[in-house]
Design a protein around this motif. Structure first.
Motif, PDB file in Angstrom:
ATOM      1  N   GLY A  67     -12.869   5.306  12.707  1.00  0.00           N
ATOM      2  CA  GLY A  67     -12.003   5.176  13.865  1.00  0.00           C
ATOM      3  C   GLY A  67     -11.460   3.780  14.011  1.00  0.00           C
ATOM      4  O   GLY A  67     -11.660   2.911  13.155  1.00  0.00           O
ATOM      5  N   THR A 102      -3.950  15.166  17.515  1.00  0.00           N
ATOM      6  CA  THR A 102      -4.953  15.647  16.577  1.00  0.00           C
ATOM      7  C   THR A 102      -4.363  15.743  15.174  1.00  0.00           C
ATOM      8  O   THR A 102      -3.223  16.180  15.004  1.00  0.00           O
ATOM      9  N   GLU A 134     -10.623  14.355   9.431  1.00  0.00           N
ATOM     10  CA  GLU A 134     -10.399  15.042  10.695  1.00  0.00           C
ATOM     11  C   GLU A 134     -10.462  14.005  11.802  1.00  0.00           C
ATOM     12  O   GLU A 134     -11.107  12.972  11.654  1.00  0.00           O
ATOM     13  N   GLY A 135      -9.819  14.277  12.922  1.00  0.00           N
ATOM     14  CA  GLY A 135      -9.920  13.369  14.042  1.00  0.00           C
ATOM     15  C   GLY A 135      -8.792  13.508  15.035  1.00  0.00           C
ATOM     16  O   GLY A 135      -7.832  14.260  14.825  1.00  0.00           O
ATOM     17  N   THR A 136      -8.908  12.738  16.123  1.00  0.00           N
ATOM     18  CA  THR A 136      -7.940  12.761  17.204  1.00  0.00           C
ATOM     19  C   THR A 136      -7.712  11.350  17.706  1.00  0.00           C
ATOM     20  O   THR A 136      -8.652  10.570  17.835  1.00  0.00           O
ATOM     21  N   GLY A 184     -12.539   9.719  14.401  1.00  0.00           N
ATOM     22  CA  GLY A 184     -12.461  10.747  13.372  1.00  0.00           C
ATOM     23  C   GLY A 184     -13.686  10.799  12.485  1.00  0.00           C
ATOM     24  O   GLY A 184     -14.661  10.073  12.683  1.00  0.00           O
TER      25      GLY A 184
END
Length: 183
Positions: A133, A171, A159-161, A116
């Motif tokens: 992350g 997500t 934001e991130g996955t 992220g």
């Protein structure tokens, strides 16, 4: 003498009754207690990025922070914490204004890798992105912190996955943010 003795007894009795009620407030750690904790992932003149890995104590402190206002996927307005089909994500600022804490708990029971970005947008117009992350397993959380050496206040977006070993991806819903004050 009798009034003084009774007043003292009532005062001590009230302290015995009140102390357990306030004990739970001091049991939960403040975010500032974790500023020096964790592993430094990246450091330069402007920011320091730390990872707490899957430390449950830190994640719970972030998720349960009073400023961690939650929204659901039916109401994805800008909030510091959001819960959706992909799990829960939260970002809150420290009281000092120098640090932003983030935590992610994907809705998977499989091991996962979260990748992220914490986007720092200062009121002065300066922008900085911090890559964050970590890896987690079996419904655990991943968390970290971005420390700013100096700032004029602004907004931080998360934001991130998360990519599960099963091949699924989770997500973060858009709009997870917090404002931080100048220091």
């Amino acid at each position: 003498m009798k009034k003084c003795f009774l007043s003292t007894v009532f005062m001590l009795f009230s302290l015995v009754l009140v102390s357990p009620a306030f004990a739970s407030e001091t049991d939960s750690p403040a975010l500032e207690d974790f500023i020096e904790k964790g592993e430094i992932i990246y450091m330069d003149d402007e920011i320091t990025i730390r990872s707490f890995g899957n430390d449950q104590e830190v994640s719970e402190a972030i998720f349960n922070h009073p400023d961690s206002v939650t929204a659901t996927n039916e109401n994805p307005i800008l909030r510091s914490s959001i819960t959706g089909p992909g799990g829960r994500a939260s970002i809150v600022d420290a009281d000092s204004g120098r640090a932003v804490f983030w935590s992610v708990k994907p809705a998977t029971a499989w091991p996962y890798n979260f990748s992220g970005t914490v986007k720092l947008r200062y009121h002065s117009g300066f922008a900085r992105d911090a890559s964050v992350g970590g890896m987690g397993a079996l419904g655990s959380t991943v968390s970290g912190m971005v420390t700013m050496n100096k700032n004029n206040g602004g907004v931080a977006y998360l934001e991130g996955t998360a990519y599960a070993i099963s091949g699924d991806k989770y997500t973060i819903l858009p709009g997870v943010h917090t404002s931080f004050r100048p220091n």
